[in-house]
Enzyme design. Structure first.
Site, PDB file in Angstrom:
ATOM      1  N   ASP A  96      11.598 -11.198  -0.385  1.00 32.91           N
ATOM      2  CA  ASP A  96      11.676 -10.217  -0.974  1.00 32.91           C
ATOM      3  C   ASP A  96      12.815  -9.233  -0.656  1.00 32.91           C
ATOM      4  OD1 ASP A  96      10.554  -8.640  -3.168  1.00 32.91           O
ATOM      5  OD2 ASP A  96       8.975  -7.531  -2.009  1.00 32.91           O
ATOM      6  N   GLY A 105       0.726  -1.295  -0.111  1.00 34.96           N
ATOM      7  CA  GLY A 105       0.197   0.054  -0.112  1.00 34.96           C
ATOM      8  C   GLY A 105       0.756   1.219   0.134  1.00 34.96           C
ATOM      9  N   VAL A 161       2.938   4.380   1.828  1.00 30.90           N
ATOM     10  CA  VAL A 161       3.534   4.695   2.982  1.00 30.90           C
ATOM     11  C   VAL A 161       3.716   6.228   3.375  1.00 30.90           C
ATOM     12  CG1 VAL A 161       5.977   4.232   4.343  1.00 30.90           C
ATOM     13  CG2 VAL A 161       5.145   2.830   2.533  1.00 30.90           C
TER      14      VAL A 161
HETATM   15  N1  ATP Z   1      10.633   2.662   7.607  1.00 34.39           N
HETATM   16  C1  ATP Z   1      10.616   3.608   6.639  1.00 34.39           C
HETATM   17  N2  ATP Z   1      11.143   4.907   6.775  1.00 34.39           N
HETATM   18  C2  ATP Z   1      11.309   5.672   5.830  1.00 34.39           C
HETATM   19  N3  ATP Z   1      10.810   5.515   4.567  1.00 34.39           N
HETATM   20  C3  ATP Z   1       9.947   4.263   4.098  1.00 34.39           C
HETATM   21  C4  ATP Z   1      10.095   3.281   5.218  1.00 34.39           C
HETATM   22  N4  ATP Z   1       9.333   2.324   4.562  1.00 34.39           N
HETATM   23  C5  ATP Z   1       9.178   2.665   3.468  1.00 34.39           C
HETATM   24  N5  ATP Z   1       9.452   3.755   3.144  1.00 34.39           N
HETATM   25  C6  ATP Z   1       9.401   4.650   1.625  1.00 34.39           C
HETATM   26  O1  ATP Z   1       8.138   4.284   1.171  1.00 34.39           O
HETATM   27  C7  ATP Z   1       8.347   3.394  -0.086  1.00 34.39           C
HETATM   28  C8  ATP Z   1       7.543   2.419  -0.387  1.00 34.39           C
HETATM   29  O2  ATP Z   1       7.760   1.503   0.410  1.00 34.39           O
HETATM   30  P1  ATP Z   1       7.208  -0.004   0.282  1.00 34.39           P
HETATM   31  O3  ATP Z   1       8.049  -1.073   1.398  1.00 34.39           O
HETATM   32  O4  ATP Z   1       5.793  -0.041   0.450  1.00 34.39           O
HETATM   33  O5  ATP Z   1       7.505  -0.600  -0.962  1.00 34.39           O
HETATM   34  P2  ATP Z   1       8.616  -0.909  -2.120  1.00 34.39           P
HETATM   35  O6  ATP Z   1       9.438  -1.734  -1.135  1.00 34.39           O
HETATM   36  O7  ATP Z   1       9.352   0.098  -2.736  1.00 34.39           O
HETATM   37  O8  ATP Z   1       7.880  -2.035  -2.853  1.00 34.39           O
HETATM   38  P3  ATP Z   1       7.303  -3.568  -2.665  1.00 34.39           P
HETATM   39  O9  ATP Z   1       6.141  -3.485  -2.108  1.00 34.39           O
HETATM   40  O10 ATP Z   1       7.175  -3.881  -4.064  1.00 34.39           O
HETATM   41  O11 ATP Z   1       8.220  -4.278  -2.006  1.00 34.39           O
HETATM   42  C9  ATP Z   1       9.880   3.048   0.038  1.00 34.39           C
HETATM   43  O12 ATP Z   1      10.389   3.225  -1.338  1.00 34.39           O
HETATM   44  C10 ATP Z   1      10.610   4.263   0.968  1.00 34.39           C
HETATM   45  O13 ATP Z   1      10.668   5.298   0.079  1.00 34.39           O
END
Ligand code: ATP
Ligand code: MG
Length: 346
Positions: A146, A32, A34
């Site tokens: 992942d 979703g 963030v």
């Molecule tokens: N703990 C965190 N602190 C700061 N930024 C974060 C954090 N977690 C996620 N983000 C930000 O939110 C974005 C989306 O994270 P998310 O884990 O939902 O997707 P992803 O890892 O890019 O893709 P996928 O869901 O395909 O693994 C990240 O690319 C990062 O920029």
């Protein structure tokens, strides 16, 4: 905020994120959106699922959360809290101020300057430690499935923590219709892609791919690759055989001096070992820790080879009061997107 894995109310999280305001938007992934939030003066990252869920998944969601919140390690992004209210599913993580490793490797203009080679090998070690810890846990529940640069987050000091462990399982729990296969193209071990067999060696393979990306600053499936050789593992192994080709393939930060180049060669050997086609020929994560640990310690403890950055913690981890040497096995202490349930035809 010291509490970990606490239930939180939707009202609290709405307030923390300014009602999920666009100005708090940090990014979007398979789970979703963030958002950046503030809870009692602490900055947090709030992940809000974009799917609709019935109440049936409540028990399984709770069961998975109670597993995830037991996982604590300095190289894993901590789950601080969660919320489940009607169709809402929210996860609250510690905030990582320097974003993802992907931002730094592939979109350096987003950040101030590219990572230098010492920072890169230190990040590789941090990731290896986090993964080694996950793999040392009691059962096979903590195979990440992942691991990739967008799931490696960097803090103020550019030290790395692995994020989203347990998330693949959680998403499956919430969407039971999906098949078992989950992960991201480019990082899937061949045996996993073909028969969906999940072992720790699936993570070791993905770690090897991440090492190759750290050395080259190229994506696992990079548009700059020739069409018939579109995967980093194939190109990396090929270029490693010829010094000139390899120097061209790697990121120029590794060509700055002989020491950096020698370091890149060693890390590359490890990357090739981790991406062996046969899972049985791949090492355990603790091997990666044992290779990278002394290398990193040597880099940072040598005053002539570059100054230590103030405020950075170069020490080796302490766990339950035991100081672990860099060579000891860590097993004793405790915009490619994820797809889930895709029907793969290879
Ligand atoms: N703990 C965190 N602190 C700061 N930024 C974060 C954090 N977690 C996620 N983000 C930000 O939110 C974005 C989306 O994270 P998310 O884990 O939902 O997707 P992803 O890892 O890019 O893709 P996928 O869901 O395909 O693994 C990240 O690319 C990062 O920029
Ligand atoms: Mg992620």
């Amino acid at each position: 905020m010291k509490a970990h894995g606490q239930p939180m109310s939707l009202k609290t999280l709405r307030k923390a994120t300014n009602n999920f305001c666009q100005t708090n938007f940090l990014g979007r992934g398979g789970f979703g959106v963030v958002f950046r939030g503030e809870l009692n003066g602490t900055i947090v990252a709030v992940k809000r699922s974009n799917s609709f869920f019935g109440e049936v998944d409540e028990r399984s969601f709770n069961a998975e959360i109670s597993m995830i919140k037991t996982v604590r390690h300095r190289n894993l992004v901590a789950l601080l809290g969660y919320c489940m209210k009607k169709e809402e599913r929210l996860l609250v993580y510690e905030f990582m101020s320097n974003g993802t490793l992907a931002d730094h490797l592939f979109y350096p203009c987003k950040r101030t300057y590219p990572l230098d080679w010492k920072q890169r090998v230190t990040i590789a070690l941090d990731v290896a430690r986090g993964m080694d810890y996950l793999h040392s846990l009691a059962n096979e529940s903590f195979i990440h499935r992942d691991l990739k640069p967008s799931n490696i987050l960097l803090n103020d000091d550019l030290r790395a923590k692995v994020s989203d462990f347990g998330l693949v399982k959680l998403v499956h729990t919430m969407r039971p219709m999906t098949t078992k296969l989950a992960g991201t193209f480019g990082y899937l071990a061949p045996e996993y892609a073909f028969n969906g067999k999940v072992t720790k060696k699936v993570d070791v393979y993905a770690f090897g791919v991440v090492l190759m990306e750290i050395i080259t600053s190229k994506k696992a499936l990079d548009p700059s690759f020739p069409e018939d050789e579109h995967h980093i593992v194939v190109l990396f192994k090929k270029s490693f055989e010829t010094e000139n080709q390899f120097k061209q393939f790697m990121d120029p930060v590794f060509c700055v001096d002989n020491e950096a180049y020698a370091c890149a060669r060693k890390v590359s050997e490890l990357a090739i070992y981790c991406t062996a086609r046969d899972p049985q020929h791949r090492p355990e994560m603790c091997h990666a820790v044992n290779v990278l640990g002394p290398m990193v310690e040597k880099q940072w403890s040598r005053p002539s080879s570059g100054s230590l950055q103030p405020g950075l913690d170069y020490s080796f981890p302490q766990f339950n009061g035991l100081l672990l040497s860099p060579t000891s096995s860590m097993t004793n202490y405790g915009e490619q997107s994820t797809f889930t349930g895709a029907n793969l035809t290879l």
